[in-house]
Design an enzyme around this catalytic site. Structure first.
Site, PDB file in Angstrom:
ATOM      1  N   LYS A  45      -8.673  22.833 -39.653  1.00 18.68           N
ATOM      2  CA  LYS A  45      -8.169  24.198 -39.840  1.00 18.68           C
ATOM      3  C   LYS A  45      -7.054  24.269 -40.875  1.00 18.68           C
ATOM      4  O   LYS A  45      -6.585  25.354 -41.221  1.00 18.68           O
ATOM      5  CB  LYS A  45      -7.676  24.753 -38.504  1.00 18.68           C
ATOM      6  CG  LYS A  45      -8.768  24.854 -37.450  1.00 18.68           C
ATOM      7  CD  LYS A  45      -8.199  25.299 -36.106  1.00 18.68           C
ATOM      8  CE  LYS A  45      -9.292  25.333 -35.048  1.00 18.68           C
ATOM      9  NZ  LYS A  45      -8.747  25.723 -33.710  1.00 18.68           N
ATOM     10  N   ASP A  53      -5.702   6.633 -48.581  1.00 24.83           N
ATOM     11  CA  ASP A  53      -4.729   5.585 -48.273  1.00 24.83           C
ATOM     12  C   ASP A  53      -3.516   5.759 -49.184  1.00 24.83           C
ATOM     13  O   ASP A  53      -3.659   6.109 -50.353  1.00 24.83           O
ATOM     14  CB  ASP A  53      -5.393   4.214 -48.512  1.00 24.83           C
ATOM     15  CG  ASP A  53      -4.574   3.062 -47.960  1.00 24.83           C
ATOM     16  OD1 ASP A  53      -3.456   2.815 -48.459  1.00 24.83           O
ATOM     17  OD2 ASP A  53      -5.057   2.382 -47.034  1.00 24.83           O
ATOM     18  N   ALA A  76       3.754   9.578 -43.304  1.00 20.25           N
ATOM     19  CA  ALA A  76       2.823   8.455 -43.239  1.00 20.25           C
ATOM     20  C   ALA A  76       3.570   7.125 -43.300  1.00 20.25           C
ATOM     21  O   ALA A  76       4.472   6.952 -44.130  1.00 20.25           O
ATOM     22  CB  ALA A  76       1.821   8.536 -44.390  1.00 20.25           C
ATOM     23  N   THR A 118      14.623   5.945 -39.741  1.00 23.62           N
ATOM     24  CA  THR A 118      14.770   5.440 -38.386  1.00 23.62           C
ATOM     25  C   THR A 118      16.048   4.640 -38.210  1.00 23.62           C
ATOM     26  O   THR A 118      16.592   4.081 -39.175  1.00 23.62           O
ATOM     27  CB  THR A 118      13.566   4.535 -38.033  1.00 23.62           C
ATOM     28  OG1 THR A 118      13.839   3.793 -36.831  1.00 23.62           O
ATOM     29  CG2 THR A 118      13.307   3.528 -39.130  1.00 23.62           C
ATOM     30  N   TYR A 142       9.638  -3.387 -40.962  1.00 22.85           N
ATOM     31  CA  TYR A 142       9.554  -1.931 -40.846  1.00 22.85           C
ATOM     32  C   TYR A 142      10.869  -1.286 -41.274  1.00 22.85           C
ATOM     33  O   TYR A 142      10.881  -0.382 -42.109  1.00 22.85           O
ATOM     34  CB  TYR A 142       9.212  -1.564 -39.397  1.00 22.85           C
ATOM     35  CG  TYR A 142       9.192  -0.079 -39.119  1.00 22.85           C
ATOM     36  CD1 TYR A 142       8.189   0.733 -39.645  1.00 22.85           C
ATOM     37  CD2 TYR A 142      10.148   0.512 -38.288  1.00 22.85           C
ATOM     38  CE1 TYR A 142       8.154   2.090 -39.381  1.00 22.85           C
ATOM     39  CE2 TYR A 142      10.115   1.872 -38.016  1.00 22.85           C
ATOM     40  CZ  TYR A 142       9.121   2.650 -38.557  1.00 22.85           C
ATOM     41  OH  TYR A 142       9.096   3.994 -38.291  1.00 22.85           O
ATOM     42  N   LYS A 146      11.836   1.047 -44.744  1.00 24.70           N
ATOM     43  CA  LYS A 146      12.442   2.371 -44.595  1.00 24.70           C
ATOM     44  C   LYS A 146      13.754   2.482 -45.377  1.00 24.70           C
ATOM     45  O   LYS A 146      14.015   3.480 -46.052  1.00 24.70           O
ATOM     46  CB  LYS A 146      12.666   2.684 -43.115  1.00 24.70           C
ATOM     47  CG  LYS A 146      11.395   2.943 -42.325  1.00 24.70           C
ATOM     48  CD  LYS A 146      10.782   4.290 -42.675  1.00 24.70           C
ATOM     49  CE  LYS A 146       9.642   4.654 -41.761  1.00 24.70           C
ATOM     50  NZ  LYS A 146       9.097   6.008 -42.018  1.00 24.70           N
TER      51      LYS A 146
END
Length: 312
Positions: A45, A53, A76, A118, A142, A146
Site C-alpha cells: 500500500k 540490498d 536499514a 544506538t 554493530y 553505527k
C-alpha cells in the site's frame, strides 16, 4: 520542516512500517526500500516499494533519480547478532551502504536525513547516567558501524551541509523485537509469559537498563525529522525513557501471569554487553531543542505489551 515524500530504508520491517504509518497519517508519500521477500499486503500500500540490498549502490541511485524523495529515514541495518556473525558484511551494509546513501542525499539535495543509532556505539566503563558527549569506543562490530556512520554524518553536515539528524536509542521494548537483536530477550520474556512458555534470562537479575518503548521510538523519529532545523543545537541526541531492572520485568510479568516460569542463566557475552551499558542516558538536549517528552514509563509499557500479546 515539511516534506511530502520520504524514503524509508528497512521500510518493510516492523519499525519501518510503524514510521511509515505515522508519516502517511500526515499525508506523506512513503517509498519503502527493503530486502527481497519482505513485502506484504501492508507494504504493497506504500506509494512505492523497492526491493534490493543496501550494497547495490546503483539501485540506490535509481531510487533518488526515479522517485525523488524529499527526506530519508535510514533504518536499514544488519542487527547486533547477525553483525557479529559476519562482520565484513555488517561493515558493507551498515557503514559503506549508509555513506553511499548520505552522499546521494547530498547530490540530490534531499533532507532531512535521519539515521537510527544506538547506545551500543559506546564502550565499557561508562559513566552512569551517560552524557551525550561521552567517548564512543564500541567493542562490537554493530556499534562500530553505527558510530562510523554518526561521524560521517556529522562531517557531511559540517562540511557539505547535509541535514543529518540522528538518535541514539537505548534498550527498546517491543512486541516485534527481531530475533537477531541481542537485546530482544526482554521483549521475548513478555511473549513467553503471555503464551505460558518458560523463559531464561541471559543476564544477571540485578542488571539495570535504560529503556524506551517502541511507540516512543517511532514518535521520536518522526518528531526530530520534522523539528525546526534552527532549534537543533546538535546533530545527534541520546534518548532515555526509564530505568528497568531484569527483576522488575519478572515481578511485572508474575503480577499478570502468576504461573510464569523463568530462570536466570547469565551468558558471558550478554553480560559483557548489556552489563556495560548505563542504566540511564542524559537526554536533556532532546527536550530543549525539539520539545521531546517521554509518554511511556515502564508500567505503561508493560500494559501496552500485555494488550498486544493478548489481543487475538
Amino acid at each position: 520542516m515539511t516534506f511530502n515524500t520520504a524514503l524509508i530504508t528497512g521500510g518493510n520491517g516492523n519499525l519501518g512500517q510503524l514510521v511509515a504509518a505515522r508519516l502517511e497519517s500526515q499525508g506523506v508519500k512513503v517509498i519503502s526500500f527493503d530486502l527481497p521477500h519482505t513485502q506484504s499486503e501492508a507494504t504493497a500500500k506504500r506509494h512505492a516499494e523497492i526491493l534490493g540490498d543496501m550494497r547495490d549502490h546503483d539501485l540506490l541511485r535509481r531510487i533518488f533519480e526515479e522517485h525523488k524523495p524529499q527526506a530519508v529515514f535510514h533504518l536499514a541495518s544488519m542487527l547486533s547478532g547477525s553483525s557479529e556473525a559476519d562482520p565484513i558484511a555488517a561493515w558493507d551494509v551498515n557503514a559503506t551502504g549508509s555513506v553511499t546513501l548520505m552522499r546521494l542525499a547530498l547530490e540530490f539535495g534531499v533532507g532531512p536525513f535521519f539515521f537510527a543509532s544506538t547506545v551500543a556505539t559506546y564502550g565499557p566503563n561508562l559513566p552512569d547516567p551517560l552524557p551525550e558527549a561521552a567517548e564512543q569506543w564500541p567493542e562490537n562490530i554493530y556499534g562500530a558501524t553505527k558510530v562510523a556512520v554518526e561521524r560521517m554524518g556529522v562531517y557531511l553536515k559540517q562540511k557539505q551541509g547535509l541535514d543529518f539528524r540522528c538518535l541514539r536509542f537505548p534498550f527498546v521494548l517491543s512486541p516485534f523485537a527481531p530475533d537477531a537483536a541481542l537485546t530482544a530477550f526482554a521483549s521475548n520474556a513478555f511473549k513467553a509469559a503471555a503464551t505460558g512458555a518458560p523463559f531464561t534470562f541471559p543476564i544477571e537479575p540485578d542488571t539495570a537498563m535504560s529503556a524506551l518503548f517502541l511507540d516512543d521510538v517511532t514518535r521520536s523519529i518522526v518528531e526530530i525529522a520534522q523539528a525546526d532545523a534552527e532549534r537543533l543545537a546538535q546533530p545527534v541526541y541520546n534518548l532515555h525513557g526509564y530505568t528497568v531492572r531484569a527483576t522488575d520485568i519478572v515481578e511485572k510479568l508474575r503480577q499478570r501471569y502468576q504461573t510464569f516460569d523463568c530462570s536466570f542463566a547469565p551468558d558471558e557475552k550478554m553480560v559483557a554487553l548489556i552489563g556495560s551499558w548505563p542504566s540511564a542516558l542524559v537526554s536533556d538536549g532532546a527536550a530543549r531543542d525539539w520539545d521531546w517528552v517521554v509518554e511511556y514509563d515502564f508500567d505503561k509499557t508493560a500494559e501496552a505489551m500485555f494488550q498486544l500479546f493478548e489481543t487475538p
